[in-house]
Structure formats: C-alpha cells, structure tokens
Design a protein around this motif. Structure first.
Motif, PDB file in Angstrom:
ATOM      1  N   GLY A   1       0.780  -1.223   0.000  1.00 38.67           N
ATOM      2  CA  GLY A   1       0.000   0.000   0.000  1.00 38.67           C
ATOM      3  C   GLY A   1       0.808   1.268   0.000  1.00 38.67           C
ATOM      4  O   GLY A   1       0.250   2.362  -0.047  1.00 38.67           O
ATOM      5  N   ALA A   2       2.136   1.170   0.083  1.00 42.45           N
ATOM      6  CA  ALA A   2       2.951   2.381   0.155  1.00 42.45           C
ATOM      7  C   ALA A   2       3.142   2.975  -1.230  1.00 42.45           C
ATOM      8  O   ALA A   2       3.069   2.292  -2.239  1.00 42.45           O
ATOM      9  CB  ALA A   2       4.315   2.061   0.760  1.00 42.45           C
ATOM     10  N   ILE A   3       3.381   4.281  -1.264  1.00 42.59           N
ATOM     11  CA  ILE A   3       3.738   4.956  -2.507  1.00 42.59           C
ATOM     12  C   ILE A   3       5.073   5.655  -2.242  1.00 42.59           C
ATOM     13  O   ILE A   3       5.138   6.861  -2.071  1.00 42.59           O
ATOM     14  CB  ILE A   3       2.681   5.975  -2.950  1.00 42.59           C
ATOM     15  N   PRO A   4       6.168   4.907  -2.158  1.00 38.86           N
ATOM     16  CA  PRO A   4       7.440   5.515  -1.776  1.00 38.86           C
ATOM     17  C   PRO A   4       7.992   6.386  -2.895  1.00 38.86           C
ATOM     18  O   PRO A   4       7.982   5.997  -4.057  1.00 38.86           O
ATOM     19  CB  PRO A   4       8.344   4.302  -1.527  1.00 38.86           C
ATOM     20  N   VAL A   5       8.474   7.562  -2.538  1.00 32.18           N
ATOM     21  CA  VAL A   5       9.054   8.439  -3.550  1.00 32.18           C
ATOM     22  C   VAL A   5      10.456   8.895  -3.186  1.00 32.18           C
ATOM     23  O   VAL A   5      11.142   9.480  -4.000  1.00 32.18           O
ATOM     24  CB  VAL A   5       8.177   9.689  -3.796  1.00 32.18           C
ATOM     25  N   ARG A   6      10.908   8.625  -1.943  1.00 25.50           N
ATOM     26  CA  ARG A   6      12.223   9.125  -1.587  1.00 25.50           C
ATOM     27  C   ARG A   6      13.109   8.056  -0.937  1.00 25.50           C
ATOM     28  O   ARG A   6      13.990   7.512  -1.559  1.00 25.50           O
ATOM     29  CB  ARG A   6      12.108  10.340  -0.666  1.00 25.50           C
ATOM     30  N   ASP A   7      12.904   7.718   0.303  1.00 26.01           N
ATOM     31  CA  ASP A   7      13.840   6.882   1.048  1.00 26.01           C
ATOM     32  C   ASP A   7      13.322   5.458   1.198  1.00 26.01           C
ATOM     33  O   ASP A   7      12.225   5.256   1.705  1.00 26.01           O
ATOM     34  CB  ASP A   7      14.104   7.485   2.431  1.00 26.01           C
ATOM     35  N   GLU A   8      14.113   4.489   0.790  1.00 22.71           N
ATOM     36  CA  GLU A   8      13.736   3.093   0.912  1.00 22.71           C
ATOM     37  C   GLU A   8      14.017   2.607   2.330  1.00 22.71           C
ATOM     38  O   GLU A   8      15.108   2.841   2.867  1.00 22.71           O
ATOM     39  CB  GLU A   8      14.517   2.232  -0.095  1.00 22.71           C
ATOM     40  N   THR A   9      13.068   1.929   2.935  1.00 25.96           N
ATOM     41  CA  THR A   9      13.283   1.400   4.278  1.00 25.96           C
ATOM     42  C   THR A   9      14.033   0.079   4.243  1.00 25.96           C
ATOM     43  O   THR A   9      14.663  -0.308   5.214  1.00 25.96           O
ATOM     44  CB  THR A   9      11.940   1.214   5.011  1.00 25.96           C
ATOM     45  N   THR A  10      13.943  -0.616   3.128  1.00 30.15           N
ATOM     46  CA  THR A  10      14.705  -1.849   2.944  1.00 30.15           C
ATOM     47  C   THR A  10      15.704  -1.606   1.832  1.00 30.15           C
ATOM     48  O   THR A  10      15.333  -1.434   0.680  1.00 30.15           O
ATOM     49  CB  THR A  10      13.783  -3.022   2.568  1.00 30.15           C
ATOM     50  N   ARG A  11      16.979  -1.577   2.182  1.00 30.33           N
ATOM     51  CA  ARG A  11      17.987  -1.246   1.183  1.00 30.33           C
ATOM     52  C   ARG A  11      18.300  -2.451   0.309  1.00 30.33           C
ATOM     53  O   ARG A  11      18.763  -3.487   0.784  1.00 30.33           O
ATOM     54  CB  ARG A  11      19.267  -0.772   1.884  1.00 30.33           C
ATOM     55  N   PRO A  12      18.048  -2.348  -1.002  1.00 28.93           N
ATOM     56  CA  PRO A  12      18.391  -3.452  -1.901  1.00 28.93           C
ATOM     57  C   PRO A  12      19.876  -3.426  -2.238  1.00 28.93           C
ATOM     58  O   PRO A  12      20.594  -2.478  -1.928  1.00 28.93           O
ATOM     59  CB  PRO A  12      17.553  -3.136  -3.138  1.00 28.93           C
ATOM     60  N   ARG A  13      20.332  -4.495  -2.870  1.00 30.61           N
ATOM     61  CA  ARG A  13      21.665  -4.445  -3.462  1.00 30.61           C
ATOM     62  C   ARG A  13      21.657  -3.383  -4.555  1.00 30.61           C
ATOM     63  O   ARG A  13      20.633  -3.125  -5.182  1.00 30.61           O
ATOM     64  CB  ARG A  13      22.040  -5.811  -4.046  1.00 30.61           C
ATOM     65  N   THR A  14      22.774  -2.783  -4.802  1.00 30.01           N
ATOM     66  CA  THR A  14      22.837  -1.652  -5.719  1.00 30.01           C
ATOM     67  C   THR A  14      23.901  -1.880  -6.785  1.00 30.01           C
ATOM     68  O   THR A  14      24.708  -2.807  -6.709  1.00 30.01           O
ATOM     69  CB  THR A  14      23.158  -0.359  -4.955  1.00 30.01           C
ATOM     70  N   VAL A  15      23.864  -1.006  -7.765  1.00 30.59           N
ATOM     71  CA  VAL A  15      24.880  -1.004  -8.804  1.00 30.59           C
ATOM     72  C   VAL A  15      25.222   0.454  -9.100  1.00 30.59           C
ATOM     73  O   VAL A  15      24.344   1.330  -9.090  1.00 30.59           O
ATOM     74  CB  VAL A  15      24.382  -1.732 -10.077  1.00 30.59           C
ATOM     75  N   ALA A  16      26.494   0.726  -9.319  1.00 30.52           N
ATOM     76  CA  ALA A  16      26.944   2.090  -9.553  1.00 30.52           C
ATOM     77  C   ALA A  16      26.783   2.458 -11.020  1.00 30.52           C
ATOM     78  O   ALA A  16      26.860   1.613 -11.921  1.00 30.52           O
ATOM     79  CB  ALA A  16      28.397   2.249  -9.121  1.00 30.52           C
ATOM     80  N   LEU A  17      26.563   3.771 -11.251  1.00 32.06           N
ATOM     81  CA  LEU A  17      26.469   4.324 -12.594  1.00 32.06           C
ATOM     82  C   LEU A  17      27.419   5.502 -12.680  1.00 32.06           C
ATOM     83  O   LEU A  17      27.654   6.216 -11.696  1.00 32.06           O
ATOM     84  CB  LEU A  17      25.055   4.836 -12.897  1.00 32.06           C
ATOM     85  N   THR A  18      27.940   5.734 -13.861  1.00 29.16           N
ATOM     86  CA  THR A  18      28.739   6.917 -14.100  1.00 29.16           C
ATOM     87  C   THR A  18      28.554   7.357 -15.543  1.00 29.16           C
ATOM     88  O   THR A  18      28.283   6.531 -16.421  1.00 29.16           O
ATOM     89  CB  THR A  18      30.233   6.658 -13.806  1.00 29.16           C
ATOM     90  N   GLY A  19      28.651   8.654 -15.767  1.00 23.72           N
ATOM     91  CA  GLY A  19      28.488   9.173 -17.115  1.00 23.72           C
ATOM     92  C   GLY A  19      28.248  10.662 -17.088  1.00 23.72           C
ATOM     93  O   GLY A  19      28.116  11.265 -16.011  1.00 23.72           O
ATOM     94  N   PRO A  20      28.152  11.292 -18.246  1.00 20.68           N
ATOM     95  CA  PRO A  20      28.010  12.751 -18.315  1.00 20.68           C
ATOM     96  C   PRO A  20      26.787  13.291 -17.564  1.00 20.68           C
ATOM     97  O   PRO A  20      26.828  14.398 -17.028  1.00 20.68           O
ATOM     98  CB  PRO A  20      27.882  13.018 -19.821  1.00 20.68           C
ATOM     99  N   VAL A  21      25.689  12.535 -17.535  1.00 18.03           N
ATOM    100  CA  VAL A  21      24.493  13.013 -16.853  1.00 18.03           C
ATOM    101  C   VAL A  21      24.681  13.007 -15.341  1.00 18.03           C
ATOM    102  O   VAL A  21      24.058  13.791 -14.620  1.00 18.03           O
ATOM    103  CB  VAL A  21      23.273  12.153 -17.243  1.00 18.03           C
ATOM    104  N   PHE A  22      25.555  12.136 -14.851  1.00 16.39           N
ATOM    105  CA  PHE A  22      25.778  12.004 -13.409  1.00 16.39           C
ATOM    106  C   PHE A  22      27.243  12.315 -13.097  1.00 16.39           C
ATOM    107  O   PHE A  22      28.064  11.409 -12.904  1.00 16.39           O
ATOM    108  CB  PHE A  22      25.436  10.589 -12.944  1.00 16.39           C
TER     109      PHE A  22
END
Length: 679
Positions: free
Chosen positions: A524-545
C-alpha cells in the motif's frame, strides 16, 4: 446539463443526520453557516433508514433534512445509498454476499457486503435509486447525484459463482470463441486448454501461480463489473433527472479499478484522499493523486469529495494533521484543479466503526483547533470565486497504466515490483522541480507535450508504442524506463529483445534482465524518496551524473544499435554496459533508463531532461526551504505551498489573495499558503 460548480468553491462534507436526534439538525445547519459550508453530501450510508423493510420506504426524515439544508442555503450532493445494503437484504439474499479467492464468504456487519455481479443486489439498488430520483429529482437543494460510495474499497474482487458466470460472459464478449481465448491466454502451458467457456473459473486459490492472462482479464472484468453497477444507477438518474450531474467518488491512485475506463462516465470527477500526516512524503503522493484527477477529466475542474480534518481511524497509529496541514493540503487540491473542498464528515460520530475518525465538527465541539481551522478555510474560500472554472496547462506527461500495474505485481516475474514505487518517484521529481504533470494512458496524442515519461510500462499496446514514437519524432523528449514494453496486452512476451517497436524509437534492445534484489514491498505504500529496505545496488557513471549515481532493484543488459550512451554501469557483472541511453529523433529525443534510481539521483536526471525539453522553471522563493515548496500555476493564479520545515520568503510579483499583501517578500511559515494574482 446543469453546471455542478457555483460562483465560489464548494465547501462542506458528508452529512449523516440519521446518526443524531432531530433536535441536533438545526444546530448543524447553524454551525455549517458559521463555518462557510455550502454543500453537504447526504445519505451515503442510509439504505437501512430509507428502506427499513424490502419495498417499504421512509422518506419523511430525509424530506426534513433536505428542506432544512435548503432553508440554510446549503446545497445537496445526494447519495443513492447503495454502498451498504441493510441487514434484511443480506438475510433475504445470502447468495449476494461476496466470496474471497479461497472460498470464504464474507458476512454483513460492516459495509460493502455485496457481490457486484449479484442480480439481487443490482435489482434492489435500482429500485431504491428510482424511488430517490422520483422523490427528490426536483428538490431545489439538489445539485449533484452521488452514486454508491468508493466502489471497490473493500470488495474490489468477488470469486463467487455469480461472479464466475458473469466472468464467463465477459470473456465470451471479449474473445467471441474459445480458440481465440486459448491463444490469448497461452493455455497450451500446464495443460490449461479449455474446450468451452463453461469450464472457466475466476482465478481462485490455486496450488501454484495462476495463468497470468486469466488473472489480468479477471482484474479487467472486476473493474468493469463495478463500472456496470455505477452505470446501471446512472441510467436511472439520467432518465428521471437529465439536468442533474452524476458522479461517484474515486480513491486517488486506487489499484482496484481502471479509472481511465470510468472517467468518461462521470459528469464531474470526484476523489477521496487521505494522506498520512506522519508520512514525510504525504504532500508528494497527494500531488500525484490530484494530478490524476485533473487528468482523468481531461483538464476539467474536479471535486475533492472527502479528506480528513485531522486524524483517521483505520491506520495502526493515527497521527493528527499538524496545525495548518489540512489547509495546505486543501489548497494543494485546489491548485491542481479542484473546485470544491469537502470532508468526511461534518459531525464526528459518537458511535460506530468510525467514531474516532476526525470531522469538521469534532467531539470536543467548536472551541477546538480543528473547528477554528475549518472556519478559517471557509472564510478564505468564499473570497476565491475567481478560481472556479479555471484550468491549467501541463507540458509534461507521465504514462499511468492499470494493465501494467496489475501485471507487474503478479507472481512468477523476474522481480516482485510495486508499481507505484516505480511511477511515483518520477512524478515527485518533476513536481518538485516546479513542472506541472498530466497523467496519460499513453495511447492518446502526446505531441502537445515537451516531455513524456513512460515509467515501467510493463504491458504496452501497439497504440501506446506508436504514440510514444510519434511524440519523440515530433519534438518531445521521451523517456522510457526499465520493465517497459516487455509484454503486449495479452501478456505475450515481445520477443527479440523486448520493447517491440520501441527498439527503433530508442535505438536499443534488451538481451537479459539482471534484478538486483531487495525490492520495496511495503503493502500500500507509494514511496518516492527513502527506501526502508535497502536493496543491493549497482553504480552508474556518465556525463548526466558527474558525481556518479546508484541503481537499485533492477538492471538490464542493454544493447544499443542506434543510441548514444549517457551513463554506464560500473563494477559487478554489468561493468561497462549501458545504463542510460539517448537517441536523437530529429527535433526530439528518446531516452532509455535500464535501472531504477533513488530520489536524489532521479532529481539529477529529471533536471537534465527538463532542461532539454525547455521546461526550466524559475524559483519563486528565497532562502533554504528545508523541504518542498510546491508551486502550481492555475489560470492566472500561482499557488505556493510551503511543505518544508522552515519559513521561506516569496520572490514573486503580484498580490496574495489570502492576505491582500504584496507577494514579493511575503514570508510563508511551514504549511503556509499564498495564492498570488499577477500584478
């Protein structure tokens, strides 16, 4: 047909006088006048009072109520009372009670205890509606019909035998013959081939995952069955009172019904919305629902039918609204198209399941913060007649699709997703940047928009794909995100790299999915900012970031064939592969994002897209806001709402209609509001 809106905004709420002795009613009207109430919703849950025994009606009390309201110059939104059948009905027609997927029959004793496919229910409801329309259709207080209440709120699906029969007929109408259905459902898998429609059941509790297309069709059918109930009542009202507008109350971003199919049948869009005061994202998620209501009506003014004056009673812990928060959220609705601000309810109940749900007139009476805020808002709205009937123009669009919502949350997928968690952050990023967003189904003409975002359009029709392609070729900046155009409308996989025709638009194809795990699953949540359960992540890099970015929940192996890479995955098995691409499409551009971003990184990407689309907005305030300062243009007025935790000073020419003071230099405290008319 009569225009439902008056020369000043509607203000009021649900009025349930049947809960109180008659000597209270005159006092209600006196206090309504004091508070500025000019519209009352009457009779929503009064079926047992109106028809105490089958075929026997008692209208004397309702005559008195409507006459008393009319004498007090308060108009009436009269409900058909069909949302909660009385005890005699369930006892006489027990087969009308709804059944869950596991075969449990639900019982009366609360509300909405009916199966939408029940012939007995529809017959009894039609009889009551006709009696109400014949008696009150010419009453001078009546300005709007209110059909049922919050369709599907508690029973969005029913799996009983009557529903099974209705589902089979719906399937016959949709597919015409059983071979076409077998092809659409892919019944060659798991020996599910049907020889006739009579063999088909709703997707009841099964040993393993049900047929995905059967499940999606049952979602579609269930929405259509609820709509059929509404239309049956509307036909009677239109027959007897052709000049009185008809509505029913939606529930924001509600999963149970496809509001795109419902909206054309409402004379005015109405919404019930209860943001959680304790949720720091309450205003952000509310803005999404408000924009959806405006968009469902294709820009026409709509009606906030219900909100709370303070706390609700149905969350595990029910926080009150902070001082000024009710006012701020009310003006947010008006800024985003509402011409009426109503509440549930007028007088707080003394008994019953909602006795602790706040109301305009609280248990403690008029010498309370809530009632003083109600009076203040009523006074202000009386001076805002120039808002009524005005509209807004959005140059950005966000695709919002119920088929994708239903399908992406099914079982047996690469990842268990929360559709709103995939869509809401995009709306938040754009609105926090000061960009007004229309929500669209995605198959209409999108060429009038400068920026079009299609987040996780999991089920994409050819018409939606063509509309996105046309928008990009016509000069729009079009953004498609991961988990889009994976399936067609029958849930058949789009082979050869997914995406269908969007492969040519975007200049990429998808070789493989690589979910990262840890998806947001708070129901029922509509999360838009902070995740309460942190998933595994992957890094990004490029001109936009320039400072890098982080992908969460999902990633893909993207193969560009005619697109420029704007960011790449770094580290892990996707190291060096594209994460963000852009393909020029003549005057426009088509972007593809192969992961999901957190709020801060998404704000960076949204800023780049807004700039490319020519939608850069100027700040309207000075100083650090410590939160979101919402700015919305409606007609010739600018609404500014400080949702932050610190005061801000406006840097905006014109006059604030709420104070009469010049807007330039005007200080807005937290929850403060200004409605600025250009000088």
């Amino acid at each position: 047909m009569r225009d439902v809106f008056s020369s000043t905004p509607w203000y009021g709420g649900d009025y349930n006088p049947e809960q109180w002795p008659e000597q209270v009613w005159d006092d209600d009207v006196r206090l309504m006048n004091r508070a500025g109430v000019n519209l009352a919703t009457v009779g929503v849950f009064s079926w047992s009072r109106l028809e105490p025994r089958e075929g026997e009606y008692d209208f004397a009390w309702l005559d008195h109520v409507l006459d008393t309201l009319h004498a007090g110059e308060i108009r009436v939104d009269l409900a058909t009372a069909t949302a909660s059948p009385p005890p005699w009905f369930s006892r006489t027609y027990p087969e009308s009670l709804p059944v869950t997927a596991d075969g449990t029959r639900l019982h009366p004793g609360s509300r909405q205890a009916y199966c939408p496919s029940s012939v007995a229910y529809r017959t009894a409801a039609a009889r009551l509606v006709r009696a109400l329309a014949e008696r009150y259709g010419r009453h001078p207080a009546l300005v709007l019909w209110h059909v049922n209440n919050e369709y599907g709120c508690h029973v969005a699906r029913c799996w009983c035998d009557a529903s099974a029969d209705a589902f089979r007929q719906w399937l016959r109408d949709r597919y015409q013959d059983i071979d076409t259905l077998n092809e659409a459902w892919g019944t060659a898998f798991w020996s599910q081939r049907y020889d006739s429609f009579d063999e088909i059941l709703p997707p009841r509790a099964t040993p393993a995952a049900p047929n995905p297309t059967q499940h999606l069709d049952f979602d579609r059918f269930s929405s259509d069955e609820l709509l059929a109930c509404y239309l049956a009542e509307k036909r009677i009202l239109r027959e007897i009172t052709p000049d009185i507008p008809v509505t029913t109350n939606f529930m924001g971003t509600f999963r149970g019904a496809d509001y795109w199919k419902w909206a054309p049948h409402l004379d005015v869009i109405s919404d019930d919305l209860y943001p959680d005061p304790a949720d720091p994202d309450a205003a952000r998620t509310a803005a999404l629902a408000r924009d959806l209501m405006r968009s469902l009506g294709r820009g026409r003014p709509w009606l906030l039918m219900e909100q709370s004056a303070g706390a609700v009673n149905w969350r595990p812990s029910n926080a009150p609204k902070a001082p000024g928060q009710m006012r701020a959220l009310s003006y947010q609705a008006m800024a985003r198209g509402a011409d009426g601000i109503l509440f549930f309810q007028w007088r707080q109940s003394r008994k019953g399941a909602e006795a602790f749900h706040s109301a305009m007139l609280p248990h403690s009476g008029t010498d309370t913060r809530i009632f003083r805020e109600i009076e203040e808002l009523g006074r202000e709205l009386r001076g805002l007649g120039r808002v009524v009937g005005t509209t807004s123009t959005a140059r950005a669009a966000l695709v919002f699709d119920w088929d994708s919502w239903w399908a992406v949350e099914q079982r047996a997928l690469p990842v268990q997703s929360n559709y709103l968690a995939l869509v809401a952050p995009w709306h938040a990023a754009l609105t926090e940047a000061g960009v007004l967003v229309d929500l669209v189904h995605g198959d209409e003409d999108l060429t009038g928009y400068s920026l079009v975002v299609a987040p996780s359009l999991f089920v994409a029709t050819d018409a939606q794909i063509d509309a996105l392609d046309t928008a990009a070729r016509s000069g729009a900046t079009v953004v498609v995100t991961a988990q889009s155009a994976i399936l067609d409308e029958t849930l058949a996989v789009r082979l050869g790299g997914y995406l269908g025709g969007l492969q040519q638009t975007l200049g990429v194809w998808i070789e493989e999915f690589a979910p990262l795990g840890g998806a947001w699953q708070r129901p029922g949540a509509i999360p838009v900012r902070d995740e309460t359960t942190r998933p595994r992540t992957v890094a990004l890099t490029g001109p936009v970031f320039p400072d890098g970015a982080t992908g969460i929940e999902w990633s893909e192996v993207v193969r560009p064939h005619d697109a420029e890479v704007r960011a790449r995955f770094t580290g892990g098995p996707l190291d060096g592969l594209p994460a963000l691409t852009r393909r020029a499409t003549g005057p426009g551009a088509a972007w593809y994002l192969a992961t999901r971003l957190g709020a801060d990184d998404l704000a960076v990407l949204a800023g780049a897209l807004i700039e490319e689309a020519g939608l850069v907005t100027s700040p309207v305030h000075r100083g650090e806001a410590h939160g979101w300062v919402e700015t919305v243009r409606r007609g010739d007025l600018t609404f500014v709402i400080n949702h932050g935790t610190a005061p801000v000073d406006l840097d905006l020419p014109g006059v604030d209609l709420l104070t009469g003071h010049p807007a330039g230099g005007l200080r807005l405290d937290p929850q403060g509001v200004a409605v600025v008319a250009a000088a």
